[in-house]
Scaffold this motif. Structure first.
Motif, PDB file in Angstrom:
ATOM      1  N   UNK A 234       0.975  -1.143  -0.101  1.00  0.00           N
ATOM      2  CA  UNK A 234      -0.098  -0.045   0.064  1.00  0.00           C
ATOM      3  C   UNK A 234       1.046   1.280  -0.162  1.00  0.00           C
ATOM      4  N   UNK A 235       1.906   1.234   0.726  1.00  0.00           N
ATOM      5  CA  UNK A 235       2.861   2.245   0.885  1.00  0.00           C
ATOM      6  C   UNK A 235       3.391   2.689  -0.685  1.00  0.00           C
ATOM      7  N   UNK A 236       3.689   1.557  -1.231  1.00  0.00           N
ATOM      8  CA  UNK A 236       4.435   1.503  -2.669  1.00  0.00           C
ATOM      9  C   UNK A 236       3.275   2.149  -3.467  1.00  0.00           C
ATOM     10  N   UNK A 237       2.280   1.808  -3.528  1.00  0.00           N
ATOM     11  CA  UNK A 237       1.304   2.077  -4.343  1.00  0.00           C
ATOM     12  C   UNK A 237       0.781   3.656  -4.103  1.00  0.00           C
ATOM     13  N   UNK A 238       0.902   4.075  -2.894  1.00  0.00           N
ATOM     14  CA  UNK A 238       0.556   5.534  -2.644  1.00  0.00           C
ATOM     15  C   UNK A 238       1.806   6.332  -3.247  1.00  0.00           C
ATOM     16  N   UNK A 239       3.091   5.965  -3.055  1.00  0.00           N
ATOM     17  CA  UNK A 239       4.085   6.785  -3.985  1.00  0.00           C
ATOM     18  C   UNK A 239       3.731   6.690  -5.291  1.00  0.00           C
ATOM     19  N   UNK A 240       3.472   5.740  -5.929  1.00  0.00           N
ATOM     20  CA  UNK A 240       3.287   5.621  -7.160  1.00  0.00           C
ATOM     21  C   UNK A 240       1.747   6.609  -7.535  1.00  0.00           C
TER      22      UNK A 240
ATOM     23  N   UNK B  85     -11.015   8.295  -5.593  1.00  0.00           N
ATOM     24  CA  UNK B  85     -12.504   8.292  -5.680  1.00  0.00           C
ATOM     25  C   UNK B  85     -13.282   7.172  -4.723  1.00  0.00           C
ATOM     26  N   UNK B  86     -12.496   6.367  -4.026  1.00  0.00           N
ATOM     27  CA  UNK B  86     -12.979   5.267  -3.224  1.00  0.00           C
ATOM     28  C   UNK B  86     -13.156   5.598  -1.803  1.00  0.00           C
ATOM     29  N   UNK B  87     -13.148   6.883  -1.518  1.00  0.00           N
ATOM     30  CA  UNK B  87     -13.454   7.457  -0.297  1.00  0.00           C
ATOM     31  C   UNK B  87     -12.419   8.486  -0.097  1.00  0.00           C
ATOM     32  N   UNK B  88     -12.141   8.876   1.421  1.00  0.00           N
ATOM     33  CA  UNK B  88     -10.925   9.754   1.613  1.00  0.00           C
ATOM     34  C   UNK B  88      -9.603   9.349   1.024  1.00  0.00           C
ATOM     35  N   UNK B  89      -8.719  10.034   0.518  1.00  0.00           N
ATOM     36  CA  UNK B  89      -7.360   9.826  -0.028  1.00  0.00           C
ATOM     37  C   UNK B  89      -6.460   9.504   1.264  1.00  0.00           C
ATOM     38  N   UNK B  90      -5.599   8.630   1.066  1.00  0.00           N
ATOM     39  CA  UNK B  90      -4.688   8.597   2.437  1.00  0.00           C
ATOM     40  C   UNK B  90      -3.977  10.024   2.627  1.00  0.00           C
ATOM     41  N   UNK B  91      -3.448  10.352   3.659  1.00  0.00           N
ATOM     42  CA  UNK B  91      -3.197  11.673   4.013  1.00  0.00           C
ATOM     43  C   UNK B  91      -1.705  11.884   3.156  1.00  0.00           C
ATOM     44  N   UNK B  92      -1.059  11.206   2.986  1.00  0.00           N
ATOM     45  CA  UNK B  92       0.111  11.599   2.287  1.00  0.00           C
ATOM     46  C   UNK B  92      -0.074  11.882   0.765  1.00  0.00           C
ATOM     47  N   UNK B  93      -1.355  11.648   0.145  1.00  0.00           N
ATOM     48  CA  UNK B  93      -1.581  12.114  -0.923  1.00  0.00           C
ATOM     49  C   UNK B  93      -2.288  13.291  -1.261  1.00  0.00           C
ATOM     50  N   UNK B  94      -2.871  13.831  -0.062  1.00  0.00           N
ATOM     51  CA  UNK B  94      -3.677  14.809   0.115  1.00  0.00           C
ATOM     52  C   UNK B  94      -2.955  16.284  -0.667  1.00  0.00           C
ATOM     53  N   UNK B  95      -1.561  16.468  -0.419  1.00  0.00           N
ATOM     54  CA  UNK B  95      -1.090  17.550  -1.207  1.00  0.00           C
ATOM     55  C   UNK B  95      -1.082  17.437  -2.616  1.00  0.00           C
ATOM     56  N   UNK B  96      -0.936  16.227  -3.187  1.00  0.00           N
ATOM     57  CA  UNK B  96      -1.150  15.993  -4.666  1.00  0.00           C
ATOM     58  C   UNK B  96      -2.398  16.220  -5.139  1.00  0.00           C
ATOM     59  N   UNK B  97      -3.668  15.892  -4.235  1.00  0.00           N
ATOM     60  CA  UNK B  97      -4.901  15.936  -4.746  1.00  0.00           C
ATOM     61  C   UNK B  97      -5.228  17.267  -4.761  1.00  0.00           C
TER      62      UNK B  97
END
Length: 195
Positions: free
Chosen positions: A52-58, A109-121
Motif C-alpha cells: 500500500x505504501x508503494x502504491x501511494x508513492x506511485x 475516488x473510493x473514499x478519503x485519499x490517504x493523508x500522504x496524497x492530500x497535497x497532490x490531490x
C-alpha cells in the motif's frame, strides 16, 4: 533497471509505475518491482512499509503527472473555456493511461485519499478551481457556487472517462465524443437558468 546508491526509492517507484502501465494496479507486486529494480525482494521494505505504501508513492507520481498534463492542456487549448479544456484533458489522460486512471479511481475516488496524497490531490483541485474561477469571471460559466460547478463537471468527465476505459465508448472516438459532450455540458451550464 539497476539503481545507483541512494536512489533505490526512486528506482522502485519507477519500476512500479512501469508495471502499473503494463498490467494495471491489481497485478503490481512489490516483488516484481524489486526484481525490475535489480534488488532483493526484501529491499523495498527499507523504503515502503508494505504494498500500500508503494502504491501511494506511485499514486503521488501519477497525480503530479496528471496535474502537469492538465496544465499543458490548458495552455494548448487556450481558445476554449478553461473548464472545457480541463474536462477534455481529464478524458485524454484517462484514455491514454487507463491503468493510471484505474489507480487514481481506486485511491482517490473510493473514499478519503490517504493523508500522504492530500497535497497532490489538493494541487489538482486548485487547478480545477482556477479553471472554474476563470470561466465564471469571463462569463463562460454562470455565477454560483463553484463547488457545485466543479462537482457537476467532475462527475461528467469522470463518468465519460470510465465509459471509455470500460469499452462502452470506443477509444478511437473518445476525444471527438468528449468534445461534443463538453460542448453540450457547457451550453447547459451557460443557458439553463434553474430556480
Amino acid at each position: 533497471m539497476a539503481y545507483h546508491h541512494g536512489t533505490l526509492r526512486a528506482a522502485l517507484i519507477q519500476a512500479a509505475l512501469d508495471l502499473l502501465d503494463e498490467n494495471g494496479p491489481d497485478r503490481l507486486s512489490v516483488r516484481e518491482a524489486a526484481r525490475r529494480a535489480g534488488v532483493s525482494p526484501g529491499a523495498p521494505f527499507r523504503h515502503f512499509a508494505d504494498r500500500g505504501a508503494l502504491m501511494n508513492a506511485v499514486a503521488a507520481v501519477v497525480l503530479d503527472d496528471f496535474r502537469q498534463h492538465q496544465r499543458r492542456t490548458l495552455a494548448e487549448i487556450a481558445d476554449r473555456p478553461a473548464m472545457w479544456a480541463f474536462g477534455l484533458g481529464f478524458v485524454r489522460y484517462a484514455t491514454r493511461h487507463p491503468h493510471r486512471f484505474e489507480l487514481i479511481r481506486g485511491t482517490i475516488y473510493s473514499g478519503a485519499p490517504p493523508e500522504e496524497l492530500r497535497p497532490h490531490v489538493d494541487a489538482v483541485e486548485e487547478l480545477a478551481a482556477a479553471a472554474i474561477a476563470t470561466g465564471q469571471d469571463a462569463g463562460e460559466l454562470r455565477p454560483g457556487d463553484p463547488a457545485i460547478v466543479h462537482l457537476a463537471g467532475h462527475a461528467l468527465v469522470y463518468g465519460l472517462s470510465q465509459m471509455i476505459v470500460d469499452g462502452f465508448v470506443p477509444a478511437e472516438r473518445a476525444e471527438a465524443l468528449a468534445a461534443r459532450v463538453l460542448d453540450t455540458f457547457g451550453m447547459g451550464v451557460a443557458e439553463f437558468k434553474g430556480d
